[in-house]
Structures are given as C-alpha cells and as structure tokens.
Design a protein around this motif. Structure first.
Motif, PDB file in Angstrom:
ATOM      1  N   GLU A   1       0.825  -1.208   0.000  1.00  0.00           N
ATOM      2  CA  GLU A   1       0.000   0.000   0.000  1.00  0.00           C
ATOM      3  C   GLU A   1       0.858   1.255   0.000  1.00  0.00           C
ATOM      4  O   GLU A   1       0.487   2.286  -0.585  1.00  0.00           O
ATOM      5  CB  GLU A   1      -0.934  -0.008   1.214  1.00  0.00           C
ATOM      6  CG  GLU A   1      -2.072  -1.011   1.084  1.00  0.00           C
ATOM      7  CD  GLU A   1      -2.921  -1.085   2.329  1.00  0.00           C
ATOM      8  OE1 GLU A   1      -2.494  -0.528   3.367  1.00  0.00           O
ATOM      9  OE2 GLU A   1      -3.991  -1.702   2.280  1.00  0.00           O
ATOM     10  N   LEU A   2       2.018   1.193   0.653  1.00  0.00           N
ATOM     11  CA  LEU A   2       2.907   2.353   0.654  1.00  0.00           C
ATOM     12  C   LEU A   2       3.427   2.654  -0.743  1.00  0.00           C
ATOM     13  O   LEU A   2       3.777   3.796  -1.057  1.00  0.00           O
ATOM     14  CB  LEU A   2       4.084   2.118   1.607  1.00  0.00           C
ATOM     15  CG  LEU A   2       3.739   2.049   3.099  1.00  0.00           C
ATOM     16  CD1 LEU A   2       5.001   1.893   3.921  1.00  0.00           C
ATOM     17  CD2 LEU A   2       2.968   3.282   3.544  1.00  0.00           C
TER      18      LEU A   2
ATOM     19  N   GLU B   1      -0.410   4.085  -2.685  1.00  0.00           N
ATOM     20  CA  GLU B   1      -1.349   5.114  -2.249  1.00  0.00           C
ATOM     21  C   GLU B   1      -0.996   6.475  -2.827  1.00  0.00           C
ATOM     22  O   GLU B   1       0.171   6.791  -3.045  1.00  0.00           O
ATOM     23  CB  GLU B   1      -1.371   5.191  -0.720  1.00  0.00           C
ATOM     24  CG  GLU B   1      -2.137   4.048  -0.093  1.00  0.00           C
ATOM     25  CD  GLU B   1      -2.564   4.385   1.316  1.00  0.00           C
ATOM     26  OE1 GLU B   1      -3.016   5.506   1.547  1.00  0.00           O
ATOM     27  OE2 GLU B   1      -2.430   3.513   2.178  1.00  0.00           O
ATOM     28  N   THR B   2      -2.019   7.279  -3.064  1.00  0.00           N
ATOM     29  CA  THR B   2      -1.834   8.632  -3.573  1.00  0.00           C
ATOM     30  C   THR B   2      -2.034   9.621  -2.440  1.00  0.00           C
ATOM     31  O   THR B   2      -3.147   9.803  -1.970  1.00  0.00           O
ATOM     32  CB  THR B   2      -2.846   8.930  -4.694  1.00  0.00           C
ATOM     33  OG1 THR B   2      -2.706   7.945  -5.708  1.00  0.00           O
ATOM     34  CG2 THR B   2      -2.602  10.312  -5.284  1.00  0.00           C
ATOM     35  N   PRO B   3      -0.966  10.297  -1.967  1.00  0.00           N
ATOM     36  CA  PRO B   3      -1.135  11.233  -0.859  1.00  0.00           C
ATOM     37  C   PRO B   3      -1.668  12.570  -1.335  1.00  0.00           C
ATOM     38  O   PRO B   3      -1.385  12.985  -2.454  1.00  0.00           O
ATOM     39  CB  PRO B   3       0.298  11.396  -0.324  1.00  0.00           C
ATOM     40  CG  PRO B   3       1.156  11.169  -1.529  1.00  0.00           C
ATOM     41  CD  PRO B   3       0.429  10.164  -2.385  1.00  0.00           C
TER      42      PRO B   3
ATOM     43  N   ARG C   1       2.388  12.866   3.136  1.00  0.00           N
ATOM     44  CA  ARG C   1       1.381  12.728   4.187  1.00  0.00           C
ATOM     45  C   ARG C   1       1.070  11.263   4.497  1.00  0.00           C
ATOM     46  O   ARG C   1       0.948  10.865   5.656  1.00  0.00           O
ATOM     47  CB  ARG C   1       0.094  13.437   3.765  1.00  0.00           C
ATOM     48  CG  ARG C   1       0.158  14.941   3.880  1.00  0.00           C
ATOM     49  CD  ARG C   1      -1.247  15.524   3.708  1.00  0.00           C
ATOM     50  NE  ARG C   1      -1.238  16.960   3.862  1.00  0.00           N
ATOM     51  CZ  ARG C   1      -1.226  17.580   5.040  1.00  0.00           C
ATOM     52  NH1 ARG C   1      -1.168  16.873   6.141  1.00  0.00           N
ATOM     53  NH2 ARG C   1      -1.246  18.898   5.105  1.00  0.00           N
ATOM     54  N   THR C   2       0.922  10.458   3.457  1.00  0.00           N
ATOM     55  CA  THR C   2       0.587   9.044   3.676  1.00  0.00           C
ATOM     56  C   THR C   2       1.680   8.343   4.453  1.00  0.00           C
ATOM     57  O   THR C   2       1.423   7.609   5.408  1.00  0.00           O
ATOM     58  CB  THR C   2       0.362   8.343   2.327  1.00  0.00           C
ATOM     59  OG1 THR C   2      -0.722   8.971   1.656  1.00  0.00           O
ATOM     60  CG2 THR C   2       0.037   6.875   2.523  1.00  0.00           C
TER      61      THR C   2
ATOM     62  N   ARG D   1       1.657   9.392   8.066  1.00  0.00           N
ATOM     63  CA  ARG D   1       0.589   8.738   8.832  1.00  0.00           C
ATOM     64  C   ARG D   1       0.950   7.280   9.124  1.00  0.00           C
ATOM     65  O   ARG D   1       0.724   6.781  10.234  1.00  0.00           O
ATOM     66  CB  ARG D   1      -0.736   8.832   8.063  1.00  0.00           C
ATOM     67  CG  ARG D   1      -1.934   8.222   8.785  1.00  0.00           C
ATOM     68  CD  ARG D   1      -2.276   8.946  10.069  1.00  0.00           C
ATOM     69  NE  ARG D   1      -2.739  10.301   9.846  1.00  0.00           N
ATOM     70  CZ  ARG D   1      -4.010  10.688   9.940  1.00  0.00           C
ATOM     71  NH1 ARG D   1      -4.949   9.811  10.250  1.00  0.00           N
ATOM     72  NH2 ARG D   1      -4.351  11.944   9.756  1.00  0.00           N
ATOM     73  N   ARG D   2       1.520   6.578   8.143  1.00  0.00           N
ATOM     74  CA  ARG D   2       1.895   5.178   8.365  1.00  0.00           C
ATOM     75  C   ARG D   2       2.974   5.075   9.446  1.00  0.00           C
ATOM     76  O   ARG D   2       2.998   4.117  10.219  1.00  0.00           O
ATOM     77  CB  ARG D   2       2.394   4.557   7.065  1.00  0.00           C
ATOM     78  CG  ARG D   2       1.320   4.433   5.989  1.00  0.00           C
ATOM     79  CD  ARG D   2       0.231   3.450   6.380  1.00  0.00           C
ATOM     80  NE  ARG D   2      -0.835   3.444   5.403  1.00  0.00           N
ATOM     81  CZ  ARG D   2      -1.944   4.154   5.486  1.00  0.00           C
ATOM     82  NH1 ARG D   2      -2.144   4.940   6.530  1.00  0.00           N
ATOM     83  NH2 ARG D   2      -2.874   4.085   4.553  1.00  0.00           N
TER      84      ARG D   2
ATOM     85  N   GLU E   1       0.749  15.336  10.774  1.00  0.00           N
ATOM     86  CA  GLU E   1       1.273  14.874   9.481  1.00  0.00           C
ATOM     87  C   GLU E   1       2.101  15.969   8.816  1.00  0.00           C
ATOM     88  O   GLU E   1       3.218  15.730   8.341  1.00  0.00           O
ATOM     89  CB  GLU E   1       0.124  14.506   8.538  1.00  0.00           C
ATOM     90  CG  GLU E   1      -0.507  13.159   8.741  1.00  0.00           C
ATOM     91  CD  GLU E   1      -1.678  12.962   7.788  1.00  0.00           C
ATOM     92  OE1 GLU E   1      -1.839  13.766   6.839  1.00  0.00           O
ATOM     93  OE2 GLU E   1      -2.444  12.009   7.997  1.00  0.00           O
TER      94      GLU E   1
ATOM     95  N   GLU F   1       0.809  12.787  -6.263  1.00  0.00           N
ATOM     96  CA  GLU F   1      -0.551  13.325  -6.178  1.00  0.00           C
ATOM     97  C   GLU F   1      -1.070  13.834  -7.513  1.00  0.00           C
ATOM     98  O   GLU F   1      -2.176  14.399  -7.588  1.00  0.00           O
ATOM     99  CB  GLU F   1      -0.617  14.439  -5.129  1.00  0.00           C
ATOM    100  CG  GLU F   1       0.317  15.594  -5.368  1.00  0.00           C
ATOM    101  CD  GLU F   1       1.635  15.457  -4.626  1.00  0.00           C
ATOM    102  OE1 GLU F   1       2.237  16.492  -4.323  1.00  0.00           O
ATOM    103  OE2 GLU F   1       2.058  14.312  -4.364  1.00  0.00           O
TER     104      GLU F   1
END
Length: 894
Positions: free
Chosen positions: A457-458, A461-463, A638-639, A642-643, A669, A748
C-alpha cells in the motif's frame, strides 16, 4: 509500448558458449565439478575448458588460455587463485566475453589485500563485462539447463529466483528443495558482489516472465540506494522476500541524542524494506512458505483473523500469538453468530476462536468456514484441526479444500499431529490452501501477509498535496549553522535549535533574548507565573501555560546576574528554594504538562548505510524505557507520515481515549513532512532531537530541541530514496505566448494525468501506447506518477487555470539498470500540438538525462507517426529498422 532494451545479464543466464578457467580432471576439485555440471546438464551450447597444464578435460580438448579460444565466448567461469583473476578478467574484456562468474575465493574476506584485488577487477571490467562473485558458488538456471556452479546437484525447474550471499546457505537450500519438490527459475550465489549485485538481479528477474517470486538471503545490502530503487520497482509486480542475517550488531554506536541511541541498525533495515515493498522474514522455511502463500492466496485487507478449531487449547495458542504479534481477533457480527448457531451445536464457543467442538464432522467444519467466508469484517480465516477420536483429518481436508480460492481473504490451515494427518495436509497443499504443523506458524504466515499488504500500500497510495505556498527559510538556517561553525561548535544551543526548526515551519516555543537578568525577570513578570520552576546550567527560560515564551540569556555572566535578581524577587525565590541546593547555574520556568497533553519525540540521525533516518513515537524523560518508537526513511509525504505514526502504540491515544479530545493528526502529518524536508535539505546536520514535542487538541509545540552538526569536511550522507527534484521546475511560454510551468510529476498528480489522457484523441492514444487504451487503470496511474527518481523521470507541462492546474503534455524516460540505456516517450494534448511544446519537453528530457548519466535514449516509434520522427531527427536521433515492419527504433547517444 514494447520494450527494446536487452539486459546485460542475459549472457550469464542464457549463454550459447561457456569457458571454464581452471578446468580440471582431478576428482573433487572445483574445476572438475564445474566441468561435470556443465557437461552432465547440457545447456545447448559449447563448453571450452581452459587449463595450460592439460590437453583435455572430460574428453573435451583444453585450451592454454582464453585468447586461444577462436570462437565467441558469452560466459567465462573462473576457478583459479585470486591473484590470477585480474589478468583473466582482462582477457575476458579483450575477447569480448559478455559475462563472467568468479568462483575463486581470497578477496575481501581476507582483508585489505583482497579488497585491493576486488578494486582492480572492478576497474578492469567496468562497462565491458558483467561479473558475478567473487567467492561464490556460481549460477544455476534451470530453464536453460545451465549449471555453472560447483553445487552437488542441479536445481529443479520452478518459478522462484533465489539470490544468496552465502554459498553454504545455497547448498543447504538446494538439498532441502529437492526433498520438498521446490523448483527455481534461477539460483544465484552472489558472493562479494564486486559488480552484479542484488539490485541488478532484482531488475533482471523482475522482467523475467518465468519468475514469480524473488527470494534473497542477505548479509550486506551492497549499493543501498540502488537496491531500494530496484526493489520498489519490482515489488509492485512480484513478491520480493528477504532474510537479512546479522540482526544484532555487536556493540552500540555512541549517540548525542535519544534518536541516535534508539535508531538501531536492524530497525533501519526493517524501515527500508517496508518502504521498498519488501517482505522480511526470519527463517528459510518462512522464506519459501511466503513465496508459495503469496502466489496462491489473496492478500488480506487487514489483520482481523477468524480462527476455527475443534480443540480449545490450540485455538487459545493461536489467539495469543495473533494478539502478541500485532494481529486482531475478528469480531463476529450478529448475522454471523446467528448463522453459526444454525450449523453448530448449542455449546459452540459463541466467540472467536470459533470452537466447533471435539466431535466436529467434516461437514460441520465446512459449514462453519462457509459462514465466516461471507462475513466482510473477517479478513482471514485459520482452520485448526487436532486429531481426536471422532476426527477425520482427510475427509475434513477434502471438505474445506474448496475455500482455497475464497475471494478477497486468505484461508490457511494447521493440521496438528503426525502420520494421522499427513494425507490431509498434502491434500490441502495440492488444493492451494497453505497448511502448517503448528498454530504459531500459521499465525505468523498470516501476519506476514498483512505486513506485505501494508508495504504494498505504501507503494500505491496517492497522498494529498501539501499547501503550495510553503517555503522554508533556508537563508535563516544557513545563517544559524554558519554562526555555530564560526565559533567551532557542532552542538547548537537551544535557542539556535528552535530557530532552525521554526525556519522549516515547525511550531516552537517563541524565544526572547535577554541581555541581563533584570530583562529576563521583567519579561517573565509581564507574562505571569502559572508555571513550574526548574534549574538549568545554560539559561533562564519562561513558558506560560497558554502561549509559550522562551527567555534565553546570552552568556554565563548574565545567568549569574539573573540568579541574583531572582534571589531578590520573593515570588521567584520561593519557587527556587524548593529545588535541591547547588543544583543550578541558571533557571528555566516550564509550563506544567497537563493530563490531556501528550509528550512525543521526533528526531533524525544518520545511519551509516541508509543515511538520514526519522524516528517518531512516545517521548518525555522515559523515552528509552518505554521504547515506543517507529522509524522511517525520508522523504515523507502525508501518507508515509501517517503510516509512521500508526506503527506506534501512542498513535491510538492521539486519536482520543477515555474522554480525551484527539490531537489534530493532519497538523501532525504536516509537521512530520516539514521535518522530513529539513532532514533531506540539510546533510550538514548529523542528529536532531525534539523531545518532548508537546501534542494537545489545540496545538503542537516543540518544548526542547537538540541539533548536532556534522564535523567539517565529513562525507555528506545520501538519503536512501531520491527526494523530489524541485530544482528541475522551470517556467516557459508556448509559441502563442501562453505561460506554462514544466516540473517533475508527483504522486498526487494522478487526477491531472487522468485528465490529460481523457483529452487525447484515439489517434494520439494509439501513437503513444501502440494500442487503443480506453482508460488508464489505477495501477497504470500509479506506475506513471509514483516515480523512482533514481531511474525514472517524467516532466509535465502545467498550465494554471482559475479552476486549477492542467497537464498539457508529458515527456518521460525509464532507465534500465546496468545498461545505461533509457526508454523514452512523449505525449502532448491534441489542442496544444503545433505550439513547440513537444520539442521543448524533449529538449528538457534530453538535458535531464545527460545530467543524470543516461548513456542512450531509445524509443520505438510507429512509422506512421511522421511528426515524432521529424522531431527525433531534428534532435539528433538515429532512426533504425526493427523486426516489426510498422515500428522503427529511435536512438540518441548522450
């Protein structure tokens, strides 16, 4: 678009001719085993034994030297003393051999003299011949029946590429694999990795259609940034699973901060593997188990596991392991409980683990699993069977085997016992349902799957974007650091450290500099004193409970003067009298930490292999005691921020517990991303410590900070993952005067790229992608936007409208590791064609490729694409025919 770049490693794995230097007829010698393995497993090519002391080996005429072989040689296998290897590698270069495997030992493992030999070999071979080794077992490639190793047996064919730094581990795995019927697409002993390393091999087998999984036994990582780049690229399509030996390093490094002490080397490896989408396991059995499981089972959407058992003890053991290792027992919905009530006896457990009782029939097992498979809250199922008097292990296996392909959730089994359950285990395995001997092994496998999914997922994912207007005050940071260096200081004082953090947008206690004790006390009086007083050796400070203010005294004399002033002030002196005698040279007035406040730690230190590492977690005076921290590699978005937070225990508290309001996690974040940017921008900083970072529902504020600079002249560390290249952003105008910005694509940008694609005509799509794509999938967008800037570049032309930015066109290249060749492509929105944009994007791409060491730009172009062919010729590309009559190859030497 078809790939037209060949791998430089192909001659090693699929040679048409092999020369063996040091071929021997002496039984048991390495040269003899090499010849036997090559002759007994005919790979369809020619073998040339080379030994000046023999006329023939294994009935094949021997050559005195490599130069005497008149035919072309693809691969050379070298098994002669270390001192002779440089000259042999030079011969390989002279005759035009494409690859060599250096079996010989006696290099870096013996010290400085051996390292000098390795450097000599590397210099001779660089850019001319690819080398595996030295000090390795060799290469086995079952698809081409090549056994260029001195292993005792040939590997079975299969779909696993095994890469190992230990020859002894290689031979052990080969023995184990034959007994367990495990096959390989290739088997590579990498040795000292003087040239070809893990990254090169990951790239090669990532492109190999016969390889489904890449397994690695690693002792050292080699070129760290190159490894992470290759792993991040390949892990999106194939599992990359690693055993990293040496988990506990002897000794501990001295550190000037909590962060430096807490960021252990093995934890950094975990952080690096996680960021690269790599799964790390502990044992060789887990290595192969996970390759098999990931190939046959869907990935779990989360850690919620349902456990079905016919015995309470094994169910409890599985549940204990699950919770201890970070998993969760899935909650059973009311609907699920009602459905289970209909198919199970009244005395079933009515909870998870689901105890179907000791007299469970195969049908009862099947019905229970069927109910659980339908519950969307359950993200994985573990079926436990303990052989009891009324148990039928084989028939139960037949009944539950159909759940091996349960959509959206993995199903695993543990058939406990010996001979009575063996046939049931085999039946489940053949059906594709992973089966284990113990509950613990099954639980660990499930949690490995969860971790693998999280790592994936890292990558995907689109932050969301950070605010566009954020610009750190770089000049201020330069000034602070220059001032400290002028005074020959590596450690910034607290006032300087706070100013440095503030320059990057981190909230700190505001600071007022006082020139005397009277000034300090006067300022403190104006603010008020709802505070706790504590004594320090450097300065006097005051922070109010509402708006933090720090008062910093400039020298020791001012500290002494301040103390005299405080002694004359009844209110301050009363506070000071409560402190131990002779425990002060200065005074700090601190705000009280309230029950609803959280003390965090945020820091960075330099790892000798991975460069800057970021640490986040629970802080305060007991930070080393509680050890609740997680590590990550910059740069963070950001993602990723958060992780990083989610991997700590305190994260749950930050969301609000027992009536406490939650901390503003979005602001946290942002703070982490700003801190990450500081770490990336300043390689001249060795360590940063913010402890505590006070987190409240209303605000975040750094109470204390410590910054240690790198010594003058020390080597500047590279960040492990290439940061976003801001320096490539430029402004330009189309031929009609329209202003645009050309910048590198960011993760993004997925919506902007999709919008551009949707604007293309059918002809533009076909000319760009060589076929009609109706829509870019999320996976397509991820690959096009989540760039590894070490090997990819994509320049977007952006026009800003009132409604927001839009892409007008994109040029990009992808560098093929090891070859120096990069494939390029370009596409421009139909309504902006003919305005010079395509030419400008190509010129910028060529410029960037040159700066980054690309050797050649290569791109296939449809013959009918006259505009692109004209542009390519104008820019100096050569146009060559290809095997496909409708496609030409355009090549630019850089």
């Amino acid at each position: 678009m078809p790939s037209i770049v060949a791998s430089s490693l192909t001659p090693i794995f699929q040679p048409e001719s092999v020369a063996v230097i040091g071929a021997s007829a002496t039984p048991g010698s390495v040269g003899n085993i090499l010849m036997r393995n090559l002759m007994e497993n005919p790979f369809g090519g020619v073998v040339y034994p080379v030994n000046p002391n023999r006329k023939a080996v294994h009935g094949v005429a021997c050559y005195r030297s490599l130069r005497d072989v008149r035919d072309a040689v693809d691969l050379v296998v070298i098994a002669t003393p270390a001192a002779t290897v440089p000259a042999t590698v030079r011969e390989c270069v002279e005759i035009g051999a494409k690859g060599a495997i250096i079996i010989s030992a006696g290099f870096s493992e013996l010290g400085a003299e051996g390292r000098a030999l390795e450097n000599q070999i590397r210099d001779i071979a660089r850019g001319k011949v690819r080398l595996i080794g030295p000090n390795c077992l060799g290469v086995i490639h079952p698809p081409s029946r090549l056994n260029a190793s001195f292993a005792a047996t040939m590997a079975r064919p299969g779909h696993i590429a095994l890469l190992s730094q230990s020859g002894a581990i290689c031979t052990s795995i080969l023995d184990w694999a034959r007994d367990t019927h495990v096959g390989f697409s290739s088997f590579v002993s990498v040795g000292a990795m003087v040239d070809v390393d893990f990254a090169d091999l990951i790239d090669y087998f990532g492109d190999d259609p016969g390889t489904q999984s890449i397994l690695i036994y690693m002792e050292s990582i080699g070129d760290m940034r190159k490894f992470l780049s290759a792993a991040r690229n390949v892990a999106r399509a194939k599992p990359v699973i690693v055993i990293k030996a040496g988990r506990h390093e002897a000794g501990a490094k001295a550190a000037a901060s909590h962060t430096g002490a807490l960021a252990g080397a093995d934890k950094v490896f975990d952080a690096a593997f996680r960021r690269a989408g790599v799964l790390r396991v502990i044992t060789i059995r887990e290595l192969f188990n996970m390759a098999e499981i990931l190939a046959m089972q869907p990935q779990p959407l989360g850690p919620n596991l349902a456990i079905v058992t016919n015995a309470g003890g094994p169910g409890v053991m599985a549940a204990d392991d699950l919770m201890t290792l970070g998993g969760q027992l899935a909650s059973l919905s009311a609907e699920t409980k009602a459905a289970l009530d209909k198919v199970l006896p009244p005395f079933w457990s009515h909870a998870n683990p689901i105890d179907v009782l000791g007299d469970a029939t195969p049908e009862r097992y099947r019905q229970a699993v069927e109910v659980l498979a339908a519950d969307p809250n359950i993200q994985g199922i573990l079926i436990l069977l303990s052989p009891q008097a009324m148990t039928d292990p084989t028939e139960t296996a037949k009944q539950v085997a159909d759940f091996a392909r349960t959509p959206g959730k993995p199903v695993l089994a543990a058939w406990l016992g010996g001979p009575s359950v063996r046939h049931g285990r085999e039946l489940l395995q053949r059906a594709g349902l992973p089966t284990f001997d113990t509950p613990e092994a099954a639980v660990r496998a499930f949690l490995h799957m969860v971790l693998y999914r999280q790592n994936q997922e890292l990558l995907y994912e689109t932050p969301p974007a950070l605010p566009e207007g954020w610009n750190p005050d770089i000049a201020k940071v330069d000034q602070i650091i220059a001032s400290a260096r002028k005074q020959n200081r590596l450690l910034l004082n607290e006032h300087e450290a706070k100013e440095l953090l503030a320059a990057y947008g981190l909230p700190v206690v505001p600071t007022i500099t006082a020139r005397s004790g009277e000034e300090a006390v006067s300022a403190a009086k104006q603010i008020g004193f709802p505070v706790v007083l504590k004594l320090l050796s450097e300065h006097i400070t005051h922070k109010s409970d509402a708006d933090g203010v720090k008062l910093h005294l400039v020298d020791e004399a001012a500290v002494r003067q301040a103390w005299q002033v405080i002694k004359r002030n009844a209110e301050l002196y009363a506070h000071a009298q409560r402190l131990p005698e002779n425990s002060f040279d200065g005074v700090t007035v601190q705000p009280m930490i309230r029950d609803r406040d959280y003390e965090l730690i945020l820091g960075s230190s330099i790892d000798r292999q991975f460069g800057p590492v970021i640490l986040f977690g629970a802080g305060g005076v007991l930070v080393e005691v509680f050890q609740d921290q997680a590590l990550g590699l910059p740069p963070l978005n950001r993602t990723l921020a958060r992780r990083l937070m989610e991997r700590t225990k305190i994260y749950k508290a930050l969301q609000g517990v027992r009536g406490k309001k939650p901390v503003n996690l979005e602001a946290l974040e942002t703070l982490l991303v700003h801190f990450s940017q500081l770490v990336v921008d300043r390689p001249d900083i060795r360590e940063i410590d913010i402890n505590p970072l006070l987190a409240t529902p209303e605000r975040l504020i750094a109470l204390d900070a410590r910054v240690l600079l790198a010594p003058p002249g020390s080597e500047k560390p590279r960040v492990a993952i290439h940061p976003y290249p801001n320096q490539l952003t430029t402004d330009w105008k189309l031929s009609d005067g329209t202003p645009i910005t050309v910048r590198v694509i960011r993760p993004e940008d997925e919506p902007l790229l999709l919008q551009l694609f949707d604007s293309f005509s059918e002809r533009t799509i076909r000319l760009r992608f060589f076929s009609m794509l109706k829509r870019l999938t999320h996976d397509n967008l991820v690959r096009l936007c989540h760039l590894d800037y070490d090997r990819e570049m994509a320049l977007a032309a952006v026009r800003h409208f009132e409604q927001g930015p839009r892409f007008l066109g994109v040029s990009r290249y992808f560098l093929h590791a090891g070859s120096g060749d990069a494939e390029y492509a370009i596409a421009v929105a139909d309504m902006y064609q003919g305005l010079g944009l395509g030419r400008h994007l190509m010129q910028r791409l060529i410029q960037v490729a040159k700066q980054r060491g690309v050797r050649r730009l290569i791109g296939p172009v449809l013959r009918e694409n006259a505009g692109m062919l004209t542009l390519a010729k104008d820019l100096g590309f050569q146009v060559n025919d290809t095997a496909a009559p409708e496609v030409v190859e355009t090549v630019l030497e850089l």
